[in-house]
Design an enzyme around this catalytic site. Structure first.
Site, PDB file in Angstrom:
ATOM      1  N   HIS A  26       6.675  17.777 -40.855  1.00 28.23           N
ATOM      2  CA  HIS A  26       7.344  18.012 -39.550  1.00 28.23           C
ATOM      3  C   HIS A  26       8.475  18.959 -40.002  1.00 28.23           C
ATOM      4  CE1 HIS A  26       5.765  14.059 -37.449  1.00 28.23           C
ATOM      5  NE2 HIS A  26       5.766  13.857 -38.618  1.00 28.23           N
ATOM      6  N   GLU A  88      10.219  15.108 -42.505  1.00 22.94           N
ATOM      7  CA  GLU A  88      10.850  15.946 -41.481  1.00 22.94           C
ATOM      8  C   GLU A  88      11.504  17.068 -42.435  1.00 22.94           C
ATOM      9  OE1 GLU A  88      10.963  16.697 -38.148  1.00 22.94           O
ATOM     10  OE2 GLU A  88      10.625  14.855 -37.316  1.00 22.94           O
ATOM     11  N   HIS A 128       2.126  17.981 -38.536  1.00 23.73           N
ATOM     12  CA  HIS A 128       2.259  17.417 -37.199  1.00 23.73           C
ATOM     13  C   HIS A 128       1.221  17.872 -36.151  1.00 23.73           C
ATOM     14  CE1 HIS A 128       4.879  14.933 -34.001  1.00 23.73           C
ATOM     15  NE2 HIS A 128       3.819  14.219 -34.234  1.00 23.73           N
ATOM     16  N   ASP A 138       4.983  21.762 -34.804  1.00 21.51           N
ATOM     17  CA  ASP A 138       5.611  21.769 -36.066  1.00 21.51           C
ATOM     18  C   ASP A 138       4.596  21.420 -37.268  1.00 21.51           C
ATOM     19  OD1 ASP A 138       5.905  19.136 -34.684  1.00 21.51           O
ATOM     20  OD2 ASP A 138       6.916  18.464 -36.592  1.00 21.51           O
TER      21      ASP A 138
HETATM   22 ZN   LIG Z   1       6.778  16.396 -35.863  1.00 20.06          ZN
END
Ligand SMILES: [Zn+2]
Length: 239
Positions: A26, A88, A128, A138
């Site tokens: 992500h 992330e 994602h 993303d």
């Molecule tokens: Zn995401």
């Protein structure tokens, strides 16, 4: 590698028997510190955050189900939180401009550890946007998928393989790779974000991008059909 632990309470148990077999990547437009605040507000999480300077923070134990992917599908898996580790990356442009070298260095180290530990198949190293193509942009068109594949993380295609694939049905080819194709425009655009980033328009307004993930009338340009075929071949060979 050095990992700063800053655990969040937003997780639960993985369902009984659910083994980790996917890595979901992500990005967020926030700095790591701000991202943690946003996750707290929304009662969400991911297992890790990597900041732009390469600093790695762990928010949830890999043993637990973090809440990062939401509604998602990939290669027969539904709701990928139960099967995945989520990372992330902080990216002020939401992955539309080059990621910082130190950040990618950390991502490679961390991803290798996770992939080796769980023996995650290369076909299940996903964006994602790959697993939620109607909802998520993303980690964006600037994410260095080809470079990561050269480091053993995920897959890239070999253009010579296109000729080995008989079908030119876009829907079927996307399905072979792993995409949910209920919304063909969304799945096609997610494919382009991952494998044909030069065909994806940048959006300087990150908030606009979040609300307009793909052009609703998008059709895969014919010129990129061979890329799709080459990818389908690669992904079908490595079930
Ligand atoms: Zn995401």
């Amino acid at each position: 590698m050095k990992v700063i632990r800053e655990f969040l309470p937003y997780f639960d148990e993985r369902p009984h028997g659910a083994k980790v077999r996917a890595l979901v990547l992500h990005c967020s437009a926030h700095s790591a510190a701000d991202m943690i605040e946003v996750l707290r507000e929304r009662e969400l999480s991911s297992h890790y955050i990597i900041d732009t300077d390469g600093k790695v923070l762990q928010l949830v134990s890999e043993k637990k189900r973090a809440w990062h992917a939401g509604q998602s599908k990939w290669r027969g898996m539904k709701m990928l939180n139960q099967y995945s580790v989520g990372i992330e990356l902080s990216s002020p442009t939401l992955g539309q401009q080059k990621y910082a070298d130190l950040q990618i260095k950390s991502l490679i180290k961390l991803s290798r550890q996770i992939i080796n530990h769980y023996q995650i198949p290369a076909v299940n190293v996903v964006a994602h946007s790959d697993i939620a193509p109607t909802r998520k942009p993303d980690p964006g068109l600037a994410f260095p998928w080809q470079y990561l594949a050269s480091k053993g993380i995920g897959l890239w295609y070999d253009a010579n393989d296109a000729a080995k694939v008989a079908t030119n049905d876009v829907e079927e080819l996307l399905r072979i790779i792993g995409y949910e194709v209920n919304d063909l425009a969304a799945a096609s655009y997610a494919f382009c974000r991952h494998f044909v980033p030069q065909s994806v328009a940048t959006d300087n307004d990150v908030n606009h991008l979040i609300d307009n993930v793909f052009p609703p009338d998008f059709v895969l340009p014919k010129a990129y059909l061979p890329v799709l075929q080459a990818c389908a071949y690669k992904y079908s060979r490595l079930l």
